[in-house]
Each structure stands twice: as structure tokens, then as C-alpha cells.
Design an enzyme around this catalytic site. Structure first.
Site, PDB file in Angstrom:
ATOM      1  N   LEU A 105      -1.809   5.770  12.100  1.00 50.91           N
ATOM      2  CA  LEU A 105      -2.436   6.414  10.942  1.00 50.91           C
ATOM      3  C   LEU A 105      -2.830   5.406   9.880  1.00 50.91           C
ATOM      4  CD1 LEU A 105      -0.096   9.521  10.587  1.00 50.91           C
ATOM      5  CD2 LEU A 105      -2.327   9.406  11.703  1.00 50.91           C
ATOM      6  N   THR A 130      -1.506   1.506   7.596  1.00 51.86           N
ATOM      7  CA  THR A 130      -0.531   0.465   7.286  1.00 51.86           C
ATOM      8  C   THR A 130      -0.085   0.626   5.845  1.00 51.86           C
ATOM      9  OG1 THR A 130      -1.572  -1.067   8.827  1.00 51.86           O
ATOM     10  CG2 THR A 130      -0.117  -2.007   7.163  1.00 51.86           C
ATOM     11  N   GLY A 182       3.066  -0.311   2.730  1.00 52.17           N
ATOM     12  CA  GLY A 182       3.519  -1.517   2.068  1.00 52.17           C
ATOM     13  C   GLY A 182       4.410  -2.377   2.945  1.00 52.17           C
ATOM     14  N   PHE A 183       5.152  -1.752   3.863  1.00 50.69           N
ATOM     15  CA  PHE A 183       6.123  -2.506   4.643  1.00 50.69           C
ATOM     16  C   PHE A 183       5.867  -2.462   6.139  1.00 50.69           C
ATOM     17  CE2 PHE A 183       8.762  -1.071   0.934  1.00 50.69           C
ATOM     18  CZ  PHE A 183       8.688  -2.283   0.271  1.00 50.69           C
ATOM     19  N   GLY A 184       4.981  -1.604   6.604  1.00 56.05           N
ATOM     20  CA  GLY A 184       4.786  -1.531   8.042  1.00 56.05           C
ATOM     21  C   GLY A 184       3.738  -0.516   8.425  1.00 56.05           C
ATOM     22  N   ASN A 185       3.787  -0.105   9.697  1.00 58.28           N
ATOM     23  CA  ASN A 185       2.793   0.807  10.247  1.00 58.28           C
ATOM     24  C   ASN A 185       3.289   2.248  10.208  1.00 58.28           C
ATOM     25  OD1 ASN A 185       1.077  -1.346  10.918  1.00 58.28           O
ATOM     26  ND2 ASN A 185       2.243  -1.727  12.806  1.00 58.28           N
ATOM     27  N   VAL A 186       2.323   3.166  10.136  1.00 57.54           N
ATOM     28  CA  VAL A 186       2.613   4.598  10.200  1.00 57.54           C
ATOM     29  C   VAL A 186       1.914   5.148  11.437  1.00 57.54           C
ATOM     30  CG1 VAL A 186       2.486   6.821   9.023  1.00 57.54           C
ATOM     31  CG2 VAL A 186       2.742   4.720   7.685  1.00 57.54           C
ATOM     32  N   LYS A 229       7.169   5.978  10.160  1.00 60.56           N
ATOM     33  CA  LYS A 229       6.885   4.699   9.510  1.00 60.56           C
ATOM     34  C   LYS A 229       7.957   3.694   9.933  1.00 60.56           C
ATOM     35  CE  LYS A 229       5.810   2.728   4.960  1.00 60.56           C
ATOM     36  NZ  LYS A 229       5.684   3.030   3.515  1.00 60.56           N
ATOM     37  N   ASP A 272       2.548   2.492  -7.472  1.00 63.30           N
ATOM     38  CA  ASP A 272       1.464   2.115  -6.550  1.00 63.30           C
ATOM     39  C   ASP A 272       0.579   3.325  -6.246  1.00 63.30           C
ATOM     40  OD1 ASP A 272      -0.019   0.388  -5.017  1.00 63.30           O
ATOM     41  OD2 ASP A 272       1.188   0.701  -3.207  1.00 63.30           O
TER      42      ASP A 272
END
Length: 757
Positions: free
Chosen positions: A21, A23, A25-29, A44, A145
Site C-alpha cells: 500500500l 511506505t 515513516g519506518f517501513g512498508n504497509v 505495517k 506529521d
């Protein structure tokens, strides 16, 4: 979040991995789908190279997500059993609800939203995000954010729902309510975060204001293409009320406190949100969000007031201008008309307010009767609910409509279509040109809606007129039948009267009364009036049919639609150019389409107003005919009563005469045919002895009938002679006749004599 292609298939029990879906702040979704239940979730997972500080932030995000519960904050879900084993590291996975509508950035990037979202979509977004931020702040959480990529869309029962995601940079407030560290998205970043100063919840106000501005206009408020250092030094020069810092086509930086044009807001919302954005985009953190009425952090309550406005949109069909009025729940229609008069100069008595279906606003209902909830249409409808204002003092409508003024950059390329612009300048200007053509088409459609509303209202009046015409025809037929009956009856009576004069019975007064009746009914009927009205109504019907057959009487597409589609295609091609082809260029093709659209708009408006003038003339004719038909129907009803009254009067006179004659006959025969003979009829004095008492007992009020009865008494002697001759001729056959009509008791005789009186 950005959408990515599908990933290699991977499963975990009933769960199957689908596409990435985006990217965070810390990784992929990644989206996962349960093949048994059909449930979908977003998982996530963190990247392996996270620093210890960011690993702590990740764990904090999971803690925050699991304890939040709000419809506008994406909800955490339980990680399916066994899925944690698929994680690339020892950091926990975060499972969240899946929102199939994508993120707000994807929505904003649609070509249709190049100059901002539709009004309904803006109101819905502001309501949802404000509610989510309130909730986070009440739970002592700063998002830090907030941006379109961190807002996702979920289809609800009635509308789209916006949800905040990605709390990776969220910070729980400490006891001092201040924070000193940040790594976030610079374009929506509050100045104090860029300056690495202490900050509070007001950093979210700046991000929210920037996000709201972009949704309203299609671009960020402060020099969106500048680098952070230059951006900061220039934007900090703005005043507290400036909400726009932009660069024109000549490279000149301009500051403004007004909402830029174009956008899709009505005049009232544009003004109110302009004031609200001034609160949210104040440079100084301590002043940011401070409302004059509600004080510090009062920006949310001020926004509530805006979102709760009840607005009535009036399209003045004389000038083509839309007037928007905030109204109270119980405000009367008369109060609204007074405000309309102040803006338009049209007197309240001359104002006619029509809804799209041609219905007139009801004077006994409040002004809110025409309002629907604009926040339930997902912002997808192209039009607001309009009420169309007509001036009843006008018999025709002149073409006074001109296209709206163009944005400054569009006016510039209209004057210099061959001027070369950078790719980013072209993208903005071409989008505005396309929006201008869209606006011309929508304005034309609104004017045509107004013309159709007038036509629908005409048809409603014509329907009432047709019903009254049918009622008039029915009344005329009934009256004619009664007149024919009356005239035939009186002709027969006159003929019979002439026949019986041979026996010597005459009455000048009775004959005169009948002649007067005959003349009186000649004045009844209204046949000529009915004929004239029917002819006028038939002519009006022909005009209305011609109006309906006219192409402009129906919704039309045409040249503006074609030009708008061509402009959209040019804009699409520009937007989709590969990066290595994004060079300078001119705007000749777009300018040509805009000029053609303006010409087409002016031509269509002339046709619409020609049609509208014809509609107004027909309506005026219908309104003039309605009271005339009502009056003729009223007169025919009066005529019918007159005919019935004359008929009753004539019949009473006949029966009075007959009863008197019968009473003279019944006296000598004593009600028995056996005892009747000529000798009983040979005493005129005896026959004349009773009528006098009958005459004396007649009411004094009916003088004319009394005179006729008195004259009838004077004729009794002649009638007796005729009866004696008849009795002598038929004396032998009397016993065979039916004399039951003479078998009356004394009480009945007295009753008849009293009735005669």
C-alpha cells in the site's frame, strides 16, 4: 502513502499477502486478505536498518495505536496468529484496519482536483480531521506529521470518512507540554519545528491549515517549490494575516491575506475559511489557533461554527450572480427576501423564488426549507442546491451575463499566449485554464437549470389552468343544459297559454312575468366569454408546446462539453510527461480552447435568455387567464342559481294557480264523483265564495304572486262556465272515471288551502 505493484504471493494460514500500500515513516504497509472470511487488514512492518531511537519510536507508535479509539483515527487490529514469524526482524508488526479508498494525496492528484476539492468534500475533510486532532490532543498526543499521505479514505454508509494514519512521528506530551526533537515532512512542517525550537500542539494547527489550504486551492500556501532554507527566510516575512506567499509568472513573490482564486467554495465559506486559515497559519506559535471569540486553542470551535452554517444559495436570473446567505433555523422566508432586496434591488413583492423542480418556496415555512446536507454527497456533486430568483416586474430578460474574471496567471497567458513558461508554471496555469472552462460550462448549466425551473413552474401553472378550463367547460355544459330546459319549458308554457286563451283565460301580468323570465335567462350562459377564454388558452397551449419542443427546453451538451474535454486531455498529457520531457513551452493551444469556450458560453447564454423571456411571457399569460377563468366560472355558477330560482318561481306560480282552480272545483263536488252534477256547478256565487278567503290568507310578502292569484280569482267565473260545459258533455261517463284524487278528508283540504296560502 503511495501505491505499489503486487508482491510475490505469500500466505499465513487463511491470510494471503496482496499489494504494498505504501511506505511509512519506518517501513512498508502491505494489504493482507483472509480467503475464508473476506476480511482485509493492513500490516505495517519495520525496516531492519532502524536506529535504536527509531526502534523506540516504532514501539511507541504501536502503543499509541492500540489504545486509541476514534472513527477518524485508523484503528489497530490484532496481528493474525503466526504472522509475526514472517517479520524480517524482531520488531513487532502493527496490524490496522484497511481503508480501500486510498490516501488523500492520491485523491488530490486527480486531474479534477487541480484547483481544489469540491465544496462538500472540503467540509467533510475539515470536519473529520478536526475531530481526529481534537481527540489526539485531548489524549496528550501531537501527531507532528499531518499531511495528505497520512490521511486515508474509507467509504461509510452515507459518505467518505477520513482517517489519520502513521503516528510514527507522534509524540506524547511531557509534563511541560513541550517537545524538542523532530524528523518529519518539511513541506507541512511548522516553522518552530524547522527551527528546532520547543513546540506544542500548535504545530498540528500549522500542518492542518496547510493541508486545508491545499484541499481548497489545489496547491500549498507558501512557495511550494522552494527549498527549505530560502523558503524559511522568505515566508517568515509574511504578516500575521497573510495566508498566501506565491510567485507570479514574472518571478515576483507576492504576499496576500485573501483566499486565492480559483476555488470551488461559495462566497460565504470562502470568507469564513479565509479568516480561519489566518488563525491556523500564523507564524508565531503562541498566537496560532487563538480565536478572537473563543481564545487560545479556539480554532476548533471557530471551525465548528463554520461547518454548522446553514446556507441558502440564490441564483439571481437577472444578473447570473449567486448570492449565498447564512440563515438561522427559524428564520422566515420574508426575512430572507428582505436581505435579497438589499443585495439585488428587487422588491420583496416582485421576488419569485423557485426550486429546480419549479416549486415556489412556501411563505409559511422557514428559509431553511430548500437546504440539503452538502456533507453527505461525498463532494461528488458538481452543483450546490440552488434557489432561482426571478423578478416578476420584468416581462422579458436581457442578456446581462458575462464570464467570471480570470485568475491573474490566466489573464497573463490570454494576453501573451506565445510566452514560454516553465513546466511547473504551465502545469498550474493550464489547470486553471481547464478549471475556467469547467466553470463556464457549470455557469451555463446553472442558468439553464434556472430556465428549466421557470419552464417547470409554467407547466405547473398551465396544469392548474387546464384543470380550471375543464371545470369551466363542465360548468358551461351544465348551465347550457339547464338553460335549454328552461327555455324549452317556458316555450311550451307560452304555447299552452296561447291555446287556452280560447276559453277566455288570460293574464297579462302572468304573461309579462314569463316574458321577463325569458329575457333574463338570455343574459345567462357566458358562451362568448367561455369561447374567448378557450381560444386564448389554446393559443397559450400552442406556445408552451413550442417551448417544450425547442432544443433549449431540454438539457443540452454541446460545444462547451467538447471544449472542456479537449482542455482536460491537453492538461492530462502535460501532467503525464516523463521527467526528462518536462521542458518549457507556450500556452497557445489552451488559450485557443478558452477563447472558443467564452464565445460558446456567450452564445448559449443568449439562447437561454431568449427562451427564458418566452417562458416568462407565457407564464404571464397563464397568470392573467387564471383569475379570468375563475371569474367566468363564478358568474356561470351565479347564472345557474338564477335559472334555478326562476324555474322554481315559475313552477310555484303555476301550482298556485292550479290549486286555486282545483279548490273551486272540489267545493261543489264534495270529493265524490257520484254526487257531482251540473246543478252543483250552476251557482257562480257558491263557486266564488272560497277563493276570497284563500286570497286573503296569502302572505303579504309575496306581492307579485298575490296579484297574479287575485287576477286568477277574477277568471274563475270563466273557468266555471268551461267546466259546466265539460261536465254536461261527459255527465254520463263520470262514474267510470278515476276520482280518487278528489277523495280527500277535511284536514287534507285545509292543509292544501293553507299550502296554497
Amino acid at each position: 502513502m503511495s501505491w505499489s505493484p503486487s508482491l510475490p504471493t505469500q500466505t499465513c494460514g487463511a491470510w494471503e499477502m496482496k499489494e504494498r500500500l505504501g511506505t511509512g515513516g519506518f517501513g512498508n504497509v502491505i494489504r493482507w486478505h483472509n480467503q475464508v472470511t473476506g476480511e482485509q487488514i493492513a500490516i505495517k512492518q519495520c525496516r531492519q536498518e532502524l536506529s535504536p531511537k527509531n526502534r523506540d519510536r516504532w514501539c511507541l507508535e504501536i502503543q499509541i495505536m492500540r489504545r486509541l479509539n476514534h472513527p477518524n483515527v485508523v484503528a489497530a487490529r490484532d496481528v493474525p496468529e503466526g504472522m509475526q514469524n514472517l517479520a524480517p526482524n524482531d520488531l513487532p508488526l502493527l496490524a490496522m484496519e484497511y481503508c480501500q479508498g486510498g490516501d488523500l494525496r492520491r485523491y488530490l492528484n486527480q486531474f479534477e482536483n487541480c484547483c481544489g476539492l469540491r465544496e462538500g468534500a472540503i467540509l467533510t475533510l475539515l470536519s473529520d480531521i478536526a475531530s481526529a486532532l481534537r481527540y489526539l490532543h485531548e489524549n496528550r498526543i501531537i501527531h507532528r506529521d499531518l499531511k495528505p499521505e497520512n490521511i486515508v479514505l474509507q467509504q461509510g454508509e452515507k459518505r467518505l470518512i477520513h482517517k489519520i494514519i502513521d503516528l510514527g512521528y507522534a509524540k506524547e506530551l511531557d509534563q511541560g507540554s513541550l517537545c524538542t526533537s523532530f524528523v518529519g515532512t518539511l513541506q507541512y512542517l511548522a516553522p518552530e519545528l524547522l527551527e528546532q525550537q520547543k513546540y506544542t500542539v500548535t504545530v498540528d494547527y500549522w500542518s492542518f491549515g496547510t493541508l486545508a489550504f491545499e484541499c481548497i486551492t489545489g496547491f500549498r500556501p507558501f512557495l511550494p517549490n522552494w527549498q527549505p532554507v530560502q523558503w524559511h527566510s522568505k515566508v517568515r516575512q509574511k504578516s500575521e494575516v497573510d495566508i498566501v506567499v506565491s510567485e507570479d509568472l514574472n518571478g515576483t513573490v507576492k504576499f496576500s491575506s485573501s483566499s486565492p482564486f480559483p476555488n470551488n467554495l461559495n462566497s460565504v465559506l470562502a470568507e469564513r475559511l479565509e479568516k480561519w486559515l489566518q488563525l491556523m497559519l500564523t507564524w508565531q506559535p503562541r498566537q496560532r489557533g487563538v480565536d478572537p471569540q473563543y481564545g487560545p486553542n479556539g480554532c476548533f470551535r471557530a471551525l465548528d461554527d463554520i461547518l454548522n452554517l446553514k446556507l441558502v444559495h440564490i441564483l439571481n436570473m437577472v444578473t447570473g450572480t449567486i448570492h449565498t446567505y447564512p440563515v438561522m433555523e427559524d428564520e422566515s422566508l420574508q426575512s430572507l427576501k428582505t436581505r435579497i432586496r438589499e443585495d439585488t434591488g428587487i422588491l420583496e413583492t416582485d421576488q419569485e423564488l423557485l426550486q429546480e423542480a419549479g416549486l415556489v418556496l412556501l411563505p409559511d415555512k422557514p428559509a431553511t426549507q430548500c437546504i440539503s446536507d452538502s456533507k453527505t454527497n461525498e463532494g461528488l456533486t458538481l452543483d450546490m442546491d440552488l434557489v432561482f430568483l426571478f423578478d416578476n416586474s420584468k416581462m422579458s430578460y436581457e442578456t446581462q451575463i458575462t464570464p467570471r474574471p480570470q485568475p491573474e496567471s490566466v489573464s497573463c497567458v490570454l494576453q501573451e499566449p506565445k510566452r514560454n513558461l516553465s513546466f511547473f508554471q504551465m502545469r498550474k496555469v493550464w489547470g486553471q485554464v481547464w478549471h475556467s472552462i469547467q466553470t463556464l460550462k457549470e455557469d451555463c448549466n446553472r442558468l439553464q437549470q434556472g430556465q428549466r425551473a421557470a419552464m417547470m413552474n409554467l407547466l405547473r401553472n398551465n396544469s392548474c389552468l387546464s384543470k380550471m378550463k375543464n371545470a369551466m367547460a363542465s360548468t358551461a355544459q351544465q348551465l347550457k343544459a339547464k338553460l335549454d330546459f328552461f327555455k324549452t319549458s317556458i316555450q311550451i308554457d307560452l304555447e299552452k297559454y296561447r291555446e287556452q286563451t280560447e276559453f277566455g283565460i288570460t293574464s297579462d301580468k302572468l304573461l309579462l312575468a314569463w316574458r321577463e323570465m325569458e329575457q333574463a335567462v338570455e343574459q345567462c350562459g357566458r358562451e362568448n366569454d367561455v369561447k374567448v377564454l378557450v381560444e386564448r388558452m389554446m393559443a397559450l397551449q400552442t406556445d408552451i408546446v413550442d417551448l417544450q419542443r425547442s432544443p433549449m427546453g431540454r438539457k443540452q451538451g454541446g460545444t462547451l462539453d467538447d471544449l472542456e474535454e479537449q482542455a482536460r486531455e491537453l492538461y492530462r498529457r502535460l501532467r503525464e510527461k516523463p521527467r526528462d520531457q518536462r521542458t518549457e513551452g507556450d500556452s497557445q493551444d489552451m488559450v485557443r480552447l478558452l477563447l472558443q469556450a467564452i464565445q460558446s458560453f456567450e452564445k448559449k447564454v443568449r439562447v437561454i435568455y431568449s427562451q427564458l423571456s418566452k417562458t416568462v411571457v407565457c407564464k404571464q399569460k397563464a397568470l392573467e387567464l387564471l383569475p379570468k377563468v375563475e371569474e367566468v366560472v363564478r358568474l356561470m355558477n351565479e347564472d345557474e342559481k338564477t335559472v334555478v330560482r326562476l324555474q322554481e318561481k315559475r313552477q310555484k306560480e303555476l301550482w298556485n294557480l292550479l290549486k286555486i282552480a282545483c279548490s273551486k272545483v272540489r267545493g261543489p263536488v264534495s270529493g265524490s264523483p257520484d254526487s257531482m252534477n251540473v246543478s252543483r256547478l250552476s251557482h257562480p256565487g257558491h263557486l266564488m265564495s272560497q277563493p276570497s278567503s284563500a286570497c286573503d290568507s296569502l302572505p303579504d310578502s309575496d306581492k307579485k304572486s298575490e296579484e297574479l292569484v287575485a287576477e286568477a280569482h277574477a277568471l274563475c267565473s270563466r273557468l266555471e262556465s268551461a267546466l259546466q260545459d265539460t261536465v254536461k258533455q261527459q255527465d254520463r261517463s263520470f262514474t267510470t272515471l278515476d276520482w280518487s284524487w278528489l277523495q280527500m278528508e277535511d284536514e287534507e283540504r285545509c292543509g292544501l288551502e293553507q299550502a296554497c296560502d
